[in-house]
Design a protein around this motif. Structure first.
Motif, mmCIF file in Angstrom:
data_model
loop_
_atom_site.group_PDB
_atom_site.id
_atom_site.type_symbol
_atom_site.label_atom_id
_atom_site.label_comp_id
_atom_site.label_asym_id
_atom_site.label_seq_id
_atom_site.Cartn_x
_atom_site.Cartn_y
_atom_site.Cartn_z
ATOM 1 N N GLN A 172 1.017 -1.179 0.325
ATOM 2 C CA GLN A 172 -0.060 0.203 0.053
ATOM 3 C C GLN A 172 1.111 1.332 -0.370
ATOM 4 O O GLN A 172 -0.175 1.909 -0.388
ATOM 5 N N LEU A 173 2.088 1.286 -0.125
ATOM 6 C CA LEU A 173 3.324 2.320 0.105
ATOM 7 C C LEU A 173 3.398 2.520 -1.655
ATOM 8 O O LEU A 173 4.279 2.537 -1.941
ATOM 9 N N THR A 174 2.345 3.061 -2.278
ATOM 10 C CA THR A 174 2.240 3.207 -3.378
ATOM 11 C C THR A 174 2.572 4.868 -3.367
ATOM 12 O O THR A 174 2.636 5.789 -2.441
ATOM 13 N N PRO A 175 2.301 5.095 -5.089
ATOM 14 C CA PRO A 175 3.193 6.654 -5.085
ATOM 15 C C PRO A 175 2.299 7.414 -5.119
ATOM 16 O O PRO A 175 2.229 8.912 -4.757
ATOM 17 N N ALA A 176 0.753 6.672 -5.263
ATOM 18 C CA ALA A 176 -0.121 7.809 -5.047
ATOM 19 C C ALA A 176 0.054 8.613 -3.311
ATOM 20 O O ALA A 176 -0.797 9.545 -2.721
ATOM 21 N N LEU A 177 0.341 6.874 -2.583
ATOM 22 C CA LEU A 177 0.651 7.677 -1.249
ATOM 23 C C LEU A 177 1.688 8.386 -0.763
ATOM 24 O O LEU A 177 2.086 9.345 0.529
ATOM 25 N N LEU A 178 2.638 8.318 -0.857
ATOM 26 C CA LEU A 178 4.144 8.715 -1.748
ATOM 27 C C LEU A 178 4.450 10.809 -1.936
ATOM 28 O O LEU A 178 4.843 11.843 -1.849
ATOM 29 N N ALA A 179 3.323 10.480 -2.226
ATOM 30 C CA ALA A 179 3.235 12.160 -3.341
ATOM 31 C C ALA A 179 2.737 13.222 -2.471
ATOM 32 O O ALA A 179 3.752 14.125 -2.501
ATOM 33 N N ASP A 180 2.407 13.313 -1.444
ATOM 34 C CA ASP A 180 2.612 14.108 -0.325
ATOM 35 C C ASP A 180 3.658 14.154 0.654
ATOM 36 O O ASP A 180 3.962 15.519 1.215
ATOM 37 N N LYS A 181 4.507 13.244 0.536
ATOM 38 C CA LYS A 181 6.228 13.209 0.833
ATOM 39 C C LYS A 181 7.328 13.531 0.152
ATOM 40 O O LYS A 181 7.822 13.468 0.569
ATOM 41 N N LEU A 182 7.175 13.704 -0.948
ATOM 42 C CA LEU A 182 7.901 14.098 -2.308
ATOM 43 C C LEU A 182 8.966 15.126 -1.469
ATOM 44 O O LEU A 182 9.756 15.409 -1.333
ATOM 45 N N PRO A 183 8.125 16.592 -0.742
ATOM 46 C CA PRO A 183 9.668 17.505 -0.027
ATOM 47 C C PRO A 183 9.716 16.774 1.469
ATOM 48 O O PRO A 183 11.676 17.284 0.786
ATOM 49 N N ARG A 184 9.371 15.910 1.594
ATOM 50 C CA ARG A 184 10.516 14.874 2.638
ATOM 51 C C ARG A 184 11.776 14.776 1.961
ATOM 52 O O ARG A 184 12.348 14.058 2.128
ATOM 53 N N LEU A 185 11.481 13.623 0.646
ATOM 54 C CA LEU A 185 12.396 12.878 0.173
ATOM 55 C C LEU A 185 13.533 13.833 -0.342
ATOM 56 O O LEU A 185 14.537 13.747 -0.636
ATOM 57 N N GLN A 186 13.274 15.219 -1.243
ATOM 58 C CA GLN A 186 13.718 16.022 -2.024
ATOM 59 C C GLN A 186 14.635 16.643 -0.610
ATOM 60 O O GLN A 186 15.221 17.242 -1.384
ATOM 61 N N ALA A 187 14.270 16.730 0.482
ATOM 62 C CA ALA A 187 14.967 17.185 1.684
ATOM 63 C C ALA A 187 15.623 16.882 2.543
ATOM 64 O O ALA A 187 16.864 16.748 2.382
ATOM 65 N N ALA A 188 15.656 15.527 2.008
ATOM 66 C CA ALA A 188 17.093 14.518 2.521
ATOM 67 C C ALA A 188 17.920 15.018 2.233
ATOM 68 O O ALA A 188 18.426 14.375 1.067
ATOM 69 N N THR A 189 19.119 14.258 2.597
ATOM 70 C CA THR A 189 20.695 14.451 2.276
ATOM 71 C C THR A 189 21.511 13.132 2.194
ATOM 72 O O THR A 189 21.980 12.741 0.786
ATOM 73 N N THR A 190 20.156 11.835 2.217
ATOM 74 C CA THR A 190 20.839 10.789 2.085
ATOM 75 C C THR A 190 19.779 9.523 2.075
ATOM 76 O O THR A 190 18.867 9.917 3.129
ATOM 77 N N LEU A 191 19.154 8.818 1.215
ATOM 78 C CA LEU A 191 17.988 9.132 0.614
ATOM 79 C C LEU A 191 18.249 6.945 0.869
ATOM 80 O O LEU A 191 19.236 6.609 -0.088
ATOM 81 N N VAL A 192 17.672 6.305 1.560
ATOM 82 C CA VAL A 192 17.988 4.501 1.965
ATOM 83 C C VAL A 192 16.535 4.226 1.056
ATOM 84 O O VAL A 192 15.890 4.109 2.600
ATOM 85 N N VAL A 193 16.853 2.726 0.141
ATOM 86 C CA VAL A 193 15.967 1.887 -0.377
ATOM 87 C C VAL A 193 15.665 0.999 -0.120
ATOM 88 O O VAL A 193 16.641 0.958 0.320
ATOM 89 N N GLU A 194 15.130 -0.120 -0.156
ATOM 90 C CA GLU A 194 15.102 -1.189 -0.463
ATOM 91 C C GLU A 194 14.068 -2.207 -0.847
ATOM 92 O O GLU A 194 13.117 -1.843 -1.282
ATOM 93 N N ALA A 195 14.094 -3.527 -1.681
ATOM 94 C CA ALA A 195 13.501 -4.071 -2.182
ATOM 95 C C ALA A 195 12.017 -4.562 -2.159
ATOM 96 O O ALA A 195 11.737 -5.325 -3.557
#
Length: 378
Positions: A172-195
């Motif tokens: 359920q962690l879809t692009p639609a749900l993450l759209a509101d969190k985009l500023p938070r992702l853009q503000a990160a100095t490092t972004l860690v993701v997993e598969a």
């Protein structure tokens, strides 16, 4: 960011509670103009939503899964199909969450962007995250799905005899749900993701304009190919041999050397690769270097979570030294500290503990122990 945007951001820092009209008067601009600039600064991640919340100078965002691990271990001879006396333990788990906790214990400003349910397990994960120093502002509580859970059954020798994974909520962690969190992702100095994230979510992430370096964990051979759309954006990719083969669409029987696998991943656009070789250590590779780092001697209590500590240790080392060998050494030391713990995240893990426990090993990797000791005494 242009000069006027910098002036507006400076004014907000000086008066974070100012209204747009007050900012406009101070800068001799129209309120509409200030509103437009604030909107653009929010889109760029320089402002985190309403209230002019500004990101910290050094902040790591971990985007991934968080789950509750339930482990039952029999205290007598395990009988299949029967009720067994034993001990049941509950702990916080999940690849992304484990990485975030390791980073927090190492002293980093880290935020977890994940999804939990509106249930007691979700509340447990949020409270645990706060206790260990992970920011929970970006954890979303889903009203309809249960918190991700992993139920394991071990026999009297601690060997796994069966498990059930209930992890539907991560889908359920879809692009639609993450759209509101985009500023938070853009503000990160490092972004860690997993598969563990959905392929479409990782594809969406690849399309965003993000300034932070992306560190990715392949998780497993089954899920590693999900990272393919993101490869050209990944600065550091952590894999094992089978995960590398899966990403490159090669059979498990493929005879390519470790060096060849790294070169092929680099050719896909990956900036650098950490290829875990289990007890043989880790092979690092980028466009100019390849290093094989062995593992120091240790007493293994559990191998659960060692890979999560490895990637967290490497991310932390990025701010400690610009040299690759010392970074690799520190990352491996963090992984070994976890191997020596019965928990998936060692409660002993701190920068100081790692430097003291593995001082001799880190010295061989030219890690700047003296500089860190001097800094800690200031």
């Amino acid at each position: 960011m242009n000069d006027l945007e910098r002036k507006i951001l400076t004014a907000i820092k000086q008066q974070p509670m100012a209204t747009q009209q007050e900012l406009a008067a101070a800068l001799q601009l129209s309120r509409e103009s200030v509103a437009g600039y604030i909107s653009r600064l929010t889109q760029k991640g320089a402002i985190l939503g309403k209230g002019y919340i500004l990101p910290n100078a050094n902040n790591i965002v971990v985007l991934g899964g968080a789950n509750v691990d339930l482990t039952g271990t029999s205290t007598a001879n395990f009988r299949m199909g029967d009720s067994n006396p034993g001990v049941v333990n509950q702990s916080a788990g999940g690849v992304g969450r484990n990485i975030a906790e390791n980073l927090a214990r190492l002293g980093n400003d880290v935020s977890m962007l994940s999804l939990v349910g509106h249930d007691h397990r979700g509340r447990f994960l949020i409270e645990h995250a706060r206790e260990v120093g992970i920011s929970t502002d970006d954890i979303i509580q889903h009203p309809d799905f249960a918190t991700s859970s992993y139920l394991a059954m071990n026999n009297e020798q601690g060997e796994l005899v069966g498990a059930i994974a209930d992890m539907a909520i991560i889908d359920q962690l879809t692009p639609a749900l993450l759209a509101d969190k985009l500023p938070r992702l853009q503000a990160a100095t490092t972004l860690v993701v997993e598969a563990n994230l959905l392929p479409e979510t990782l594809s969406w992430l690849a399309q965003q304009k993000l300034s932070a370096p992306i560190i990715a964990d392949a998780v497993s051979a089954a899920k590693a190919p999900r990272l393919i759309p993101l490869l050209a954006k990944i600065d550091v990719l952590k894999v094992n041999r089978f995960e590398a083969l899966a990403i490159l669409k090669k059979p498990e029987t493929d005879s390519s050397s470790v060096e060849q696998l790294i070169d092929e991943l680099l050719a896909q656009g990956v900036g650098s690769v950490l290829l875990s070789l289990a007890e043989q250590g880790v092979m690092y590779g980028d466009a100019e270097h390849k290093y094989l780092q062995s593992v120091p001697a240790c007493q293994i209590a559990s191998d659960t979570g060692a890979g999560d500590a490895l990637i967290a240790g490497y991310v932390h080392s990025l701010k400690l030294t610009e040299q690759i060998k010392p970074r690799l050494g520190f990352a491996i030391a963090c992984a070994v500290a976890t191997l020596e713990s019965k928990d998936a995240v060692s409660t002993l893990l701190t920068e100081t503990y790692v430097c003291q426990r593995f001082a001799d090993f880190l010295t061989t990797t030219e890690f700047p122990l003296t500089e860190l000791e001097s800094h800690s005494n200031e």
